[in-house]
Design a protein around this motif. Structure first.
Motif, PDB file in Angstrom:
ATOM      1  N   ALA A 298      38.170  32.331  39.121  1.00  0.00           N
ATOM      2  CA  ALA A 298      38.167  32.542  39.985  1.00  0.00           C
ATOM      3  C   ALA A 298      36.363  32.842  40.373  1.00  0.00           C
ATOM      4  O   ALA A 298      35.789  32.149  41.534  1.00  0.00           O
ATOM      5  N   GLU A 299      35.825  33.071  39.717  1.00  0.00           N
ATOM      6  CA  GLU A 299      33.955  33.193  39.473  1.00  0.00           C
ATOM      7  C   GLU A 299      32.969  31.580  39.686  1.00  0.00           C
ATOM      8  O   GLU A 299      32.311  31.719  40.292  1.00  0.00           O
ATOM      9  N   ARG A 300      33.241  30.750  38.843  1.00  0.00           N
ATOM     10  CA  ARG A 300      33.050  30.118  38.700  1.00  0.00           C
ATOM     11  C   ARG A 300      33.071  29.108  39.396  1.00  0.00           C
ATOM     12  O   ARG A 300      32.487  28.077  40.104  1.00  0.00           O
ATOM     13  N   SER A 301      33.934  28.750  40.058  1.00  0.00           N
ATOM     14  CA  SER A 301      34.257  28.190  41.919  1.00  0.00           C
ATOM     15  C   SER A 301      33.461  28.814  43.656  1.00  0.00           C
ATOM     16  O   SER A 301      33.904  28.378  44.365  1.00  0.00           O
ATOM     17  N   ARG A 302      33.289  29.896  42.668  1.00  0.00           N
ATOM     18  CA  ARG A 302      32.696  30.450  44.013  1.00  0.00           C
ATOM     19  C   ARG A 302      30.950  30.081  44.295  1.00  0.00           C
ATOM     20  O   ARG A 302      30.533  29.547  42.961  1.00  0.00           O
TER      21      ARG A 302
ATOM     22  N   PRO B  63      28.293  46.262  39.044  1.00  0.00           N
ATOM     23  CA  PRO B  63      29.182  45.031  39.284  1.00  0.00           C
ATOM     24  C   PRO B  63      29.909  44.312  38.609  1.00  0.00           C
ATOM     25  O   PRO B  63      29.355  43.530  37.465  1.00  0.00           O
ATOM     26  N   ASN B  64      31.227  43.737  39.166  1.00  0.00           N
ATOM     27  CA  ASN B  64      31.682  42.464  38.090  1.00  0.00           C
ATOM     28  C   ASN B  64      32.544  43.176  36.653  1.00  0.00           C
ATOM     29  O   ASN B  64      32.902  42.617  36.230  1.00  0.00           O
ATOM     30  N   HIS B  65      32.346  44.599  36.635  1.00  0.00           N
ATOM     31  CA  HIS B  65      33.064  44.835  35.425  1.00  0.00           C
ATOM     32  C   HIS B  65      35.072  45.499  35.815  1.00  0.00           C
ATOM     33  O   HIS B  65      34.909  46.051  37.016  1.00  0.00           O
ATOM     34  N   ASP B  66      35.199  45.106  34.817  1.00  0.00           N
ATOM     35  CA  ASP B  66      37.467  45.364  35.217  1.00  0.00           C
ATOM     36  C   ASP B  66      37.767  45.899  33.759  1.00  0.00           C
ATOM     37  O   ASP B  66      37.302  45.562  32.905  1.00  0.00           O
ATOM     38  N   ILE B  67      38.650  47.335  34.222  1.00  0.00           N
ATOM     39  CA  ILE B  67      39.016  48.329  33.158  1.00  0.00           C
ATOM     40  C   ILE B  67      40.704  47.474  33.113  1.00  0.00           C
ATOM     41  O   ILE B  67      41.419  47.439  34.125  1.00  0.00           O
TER      42      ILE B  67
ATOM     43  N   GLU C 187      41.151  35.107  32.540  1.00  0.00           N
ATOM     44  CA  GLU C 187      40.809  33.719  32.577  1.00  0.00           C
ATOM     45  C   GLU C 187      40.811  33.787  33.996  1.00  0.00           C
ATOM     46  O   GLU C 187      40.212  32.940  34.453  1.00  0.00           O
ATOM     47  N   ARG C 188      41.571  34.262  35.187  1.00  0.00           N
ATOM     48  CA  ARG C 188      42.045  33.756  35.995  1.00  0.00           C
ATOM     49  C   ARG C 188      40.531  34.283  36.588  1.00  0.00           C
ATOM     50  O   ARG C 188      39.609  33.718  37.973  1.00  0.00           O
TER      51      ARG C 188
END
Length: 583
Positions: free
Chosen positions: A579-583, A467-471, A574-575
Motif C-alpha cells: 500500500a505504501e509503494r502504491s501511494r 512515523p510508519n512504525h507498526d508493532i 507485505e500488505r
C-alpha cells in the motif's frame, strides 16, 4: 515478586523496591484533620538541595552497610522532613543493625503510619521482630496478629521459619497466627477436615475481592459438601475436591499444586482445535507423539478435560487450555474419576491415519524434567522460529526481508542480561537496523516480575512514536501474570496489533499469591492477594486480551512445523508495504 522475608535490616532496600509495585505512597497518611492544622502539610526542609544530598548520602551509606555512618544522617532526615516514610524505614533498618531494637521498632511504626503497615514495606513485621528482640513479646504478637489478619500479608506461613521469630515457635498463639498448628494425634478425617477449613479460611483472609464479606455461595457449598464427605473420599478425590472448592473464585494464582505421592504419565499433553494431543514423550513412549487422545482410563478425553476445568480458578478462560498439561498427574486423573490405579494408565489414541489403538503406560515416580506446560519443538521437521530458543529469557532477530525486528520474551525476569539491559540494548539495535515493524512474541511468557519491564516498555513506546512504525504482539494462552500486565501496558502506550489466541490474562486480574501449605496433608498451593488493573480505563473488566487478528494453531500446522500467527503478520506487513509503494 519476592515471596519471602529476611532480617528486617537486610531486606529494607528490597522492601522499598517492592513498594513501587504494590502501591504509590500518598504521603501524609498519618495526618489527622481533627487534630492537626492543615498548615503542617506545607512544611519542608529549608534547603531542598542540601536535603536531597543528605538523603542520597544516607541511603548510600546504608547500602554500603556503614550503619554507624548512616544513623545520624537518617535521624536528621526524619527531623527535617518527617513526612517521608521511606526515611523512617531506612532509619529502622539501620537502628536494627546497630542492635537498637526499641528505636528500630519505633522507626518502623512511624514509617507504617505514613506509608502503610502491610506487604509493601513489611513495616509491621519488622516492628514486631524488633519488639521481640527488645523483650516485648506481647507487642510482637499483637503486631503479628494485625499483620496476618488485618494486613492480609502473603507471608503468613513463612513467618514461622524466620529466625527473628524463632523464640516464638513453641507459642500456641504464634503457631495459630502463622498457620502451623500441632497436628499430633489427628485422625485422617480430622486432618483432612482441618485442611479444608484452613484452606477456606485462608481464601477468605487473602482474597482481594471477598475480605470482610462472604465468599461466593458456590465456594461455600462445595466446602461444606467436601467436609461432609471426607470419610468416603480418597486422598486424590479430596485433593481435587479442594481444587474444585477454589474454582468459583474465578481468580488466577489461586490453586493447589500436585501433592507428594502423585505419579506421572511419560507424555506431554497439549490442546489443539482437533482435540487433546501428545506433543512430547519420555524414552520408550516416543511413538505416541503426534497422537490424538481419545480416552484416558475409563473416560472420554473431552469429559476428563471438562472435569479438570471444573477444578480450576482462572481469570481468563484460555488458561483452562494451558493447564491441560496437568492431566499427566495420576492424582488428577484419579480425582476426576478416570482411573482407579496409579501404576499404569490406559489410553486410547488415534494416529495420523485415523487408526485407533489402546496403550498402557507405566507411570513415573517423578514428573519428567522441565516445564510440562510449555510447548516443545515438533519432531521430524525443521524447528520453527517460535520454538527454537525457548531456553533463553529474551532475544531478538533482525528480519530485513520483512523490514522487521522479531523479539521473543519468554519470561518477565532477569537472566545473564537483565531485562532492563535488554530493553536498552534493543533500542540501540533498532536504531542501527531501522526496521519499520516490531514483532513481539509473548506466546510462551507466563509472567515474572511486573517491575522489571519498564526499560523494555520505554523502548517499545519510543519505537511506536516514529512515523510508519507498526508493532505486532503475538499472544496466547500462556501470556499470563506479569505478562498480562505487560500486554495491558502495551495496549495503553504503544497501540500494537495483537495476533494469535486470546491471552491467559490481561487488564483486570489477580496476582501476587500467598504461598500456602495445608497443615495435615502438606499439600502446597497459592492464593492470590492482589487484584491488578493497569488498563487505560479504570472500569475495565476484561480478563483476557482478545487479538485483533485471531489465529489458532492447529495440530496439523504444529506437527508440520508451521507458525500461522507469524505468517499472518508477514502477510500483513507485505500488505502495508504494498500500500505504501502504491501511494
Amino acid at each position: 515478586m519476592p515471596t519471602t522475608a529476611s532480617a528486617p535490616a537486610r531486606r529494607v532496600l528490597a522492601a522499598v523496591a517492592l513498594a513501587a509495585v504494590f502501591t504509590t505512597p500518598l504521603g501524609a497518611q498519618s495526618f489527622d484533620p481533627a487534630k492537626d492544622s492543615p498548615l503542617t502539610l506545607l512544611t519542608a526542609p529549608p534547603d531542598p538541595i542540601a536535603y536531597l544530598e543528605r538523603r542520597n548520602q544516607g541511603f548510600s551509606l546504608a547500602n554500603a552497610q556503614n550503619w554507624a555512618g548512616a544513623e545520624p544522617i537518617l535521624e536528621q532526615l526524619t527531623r527535617d522532613y518527617p513526612r517521608d516514610g521511606v526515611n523512617w524505614v531506612m532509619l529502622g533498618s539501620v537502628k536494627s543493625r546497630l542492635d537498637k531494637p526499641r528505636e528500630a521498632a519505633a522507626a518502623y511504626e512511624k514509617a507504617a503510619s505514613i506509608i502503610g503497615w502491610g506487604d509493601a514495606y513489611n513495616a509491621r513485621m519488622y516492628a514486631a521482630a524488633n519488639h521481640l528482640a527488645a523483650g516485648d513479646r506481647p507487642r510482637a504478637l499483637e503486631l503479628l496478629r494485625q499483620y496476618v489478619f488485618d494486613d492480609h500479608t502473603l507471608l503468613r506461613q513463612r513467618l514461622y521459619d524466620l529466625r527473628e521469630f524463632a523464640a516464638l515457635r513453641n507459642d500456641p498463639e504464634f503457631r495459630r497466627i502463622t498457620g502451623h498448628p500441632d497436628t499430633t494425634g489427628w485422625s485422617r478425617t480430622e486432618g483432612w477436615r482441618h485442611d479444608i477449613d484452613y484452606l477456606y479460611e485462608e481464601l477468605q483472609r487473602t482474597s482481594p475481592d471477598y475480605r470482610g464479606r462472604p465468599l461466593p455461595a458456590e465456594v461455600t457449598r462445595r466446602y461444606e459438601e467436601l467436609k461432609r464427605r471426607v470419610p468416603q473420599l480418597s486422598d486424590a478425590q479430596l485433593y481435587l475436591g479442594m481444587s474444585r472448592m477454589l474454582a468459583p473464585m474465578k481468580a488466577g494464582h489461586t490453586s493447589l499444586f500436585q501433592p507428594t505421592g502423585s505419579r506421572y504419565l511419560p507424555v506431554r499433553f497439549y490442546v489443539f482445535p482437533e482435540g487433546l494431543y501428545i506433543i512430547g514423550a519420555e524414552a520408550g513412549s516416543e511413538p505416541l507423539v503426534g497422537s490424538r487422545v481419545v480416552t484416558i482410563g475409563t473416560l472420554p478425553a473431552d469429559e476428563v478435560m471438562k472435569r479438570f476445568d471444573d477444578a480450576h480458578s482462572v481469570d481468563g478462560p484460555q488458561v483452562y487450555l494451558w493447564q491441560m498439561a496437568g492431566l499427566a498427574a495420576t492424582h488428577v486423573l484419579a480425582g476426576v474419576g478416570a482411573i482407579t490405579r496409579a501404576d499404569t494408565v490406559s489410553l486410547v489414541v488415534e494416529g495420523p491415519t485415523g487408526a485407533r489403538r489402546t496403550v498402557s503406560l507405566a507411570t513415573l515416580a517423578e514428573p519428567p524434567a522441565g516445564r510440562q506446560d510449555r510447548m516443545v519443538a515438533p519432531r521430524g521437521v525443521p524447528t520453527p522460529l517460535y520454538l527454537s530458543r525457548l531456553g533463553e529469557m529474551h532475544w531478538e532477530l533482525p528480519m530485513p526481508e520483512h523490514d522487521a525486528m522479531y523479539v521473543q520474551m519468554n519470561n518477565v525476569n532477569d537472566s545473564d542480561e537483565t531485562l532492563a539491559a535488554f530493553g536498552r540494548r534493543l533500542w540501540t539495535v533498532l536504531q542501527e537496523k531501522k526496521p519499520h515493524h516490531l514483532i513481539l512474541d509473548l506466546r510462551h511468557n507466563n509472567g515474572g516480575n511486573t517491575s522489571l519491564y519498564t526499560e523494555l516498555m520505554r523502548t517499545i513506546i519510543a519505537f511506536s512514536r516514529k512515523p510508519n512504525h507498526d508493532i505486532y504482539a503475538l499472544i496466547g494462552r500462556r501470556t499470563y501474570s506479569a505478562t498480562g500486565n505487560f500486554v495491558t501496558d502495551l495496549e495503553r502506550w504503544a497501540n500494537p496489533v495483537f495476533v494469535g489466541e486470546p491471552s491467559g490474562e490481561c487488564c483486570n486480574f489477580h496476582g501476587d499469591p500467598s504461598h500456602v501449605t495445608l497443615p495435615y496433608s502438606r499439600i502446597e498451593g497459592e492464593l492470590s492477594v492482589v487484584r491488578w488493573n493497569l488498563s487505560r480505563n479504570v472500569f475495565d473488566e476484561r480478563h483476557e486480551m482478545v487479538p485483533h487478528m485471531p489465529v489458532v494453531l492447529s495440530a496439523k500446522d504444529y506437527f508440520a512445523g508451521q507458525d500461522p500467527a507469524l505468517d499472518a503478520v508477514f502477510r500483513m506487513i507485505e500488505r502495508v508495504r504494498t500500500a505504501e509503494r502504491s501511494r
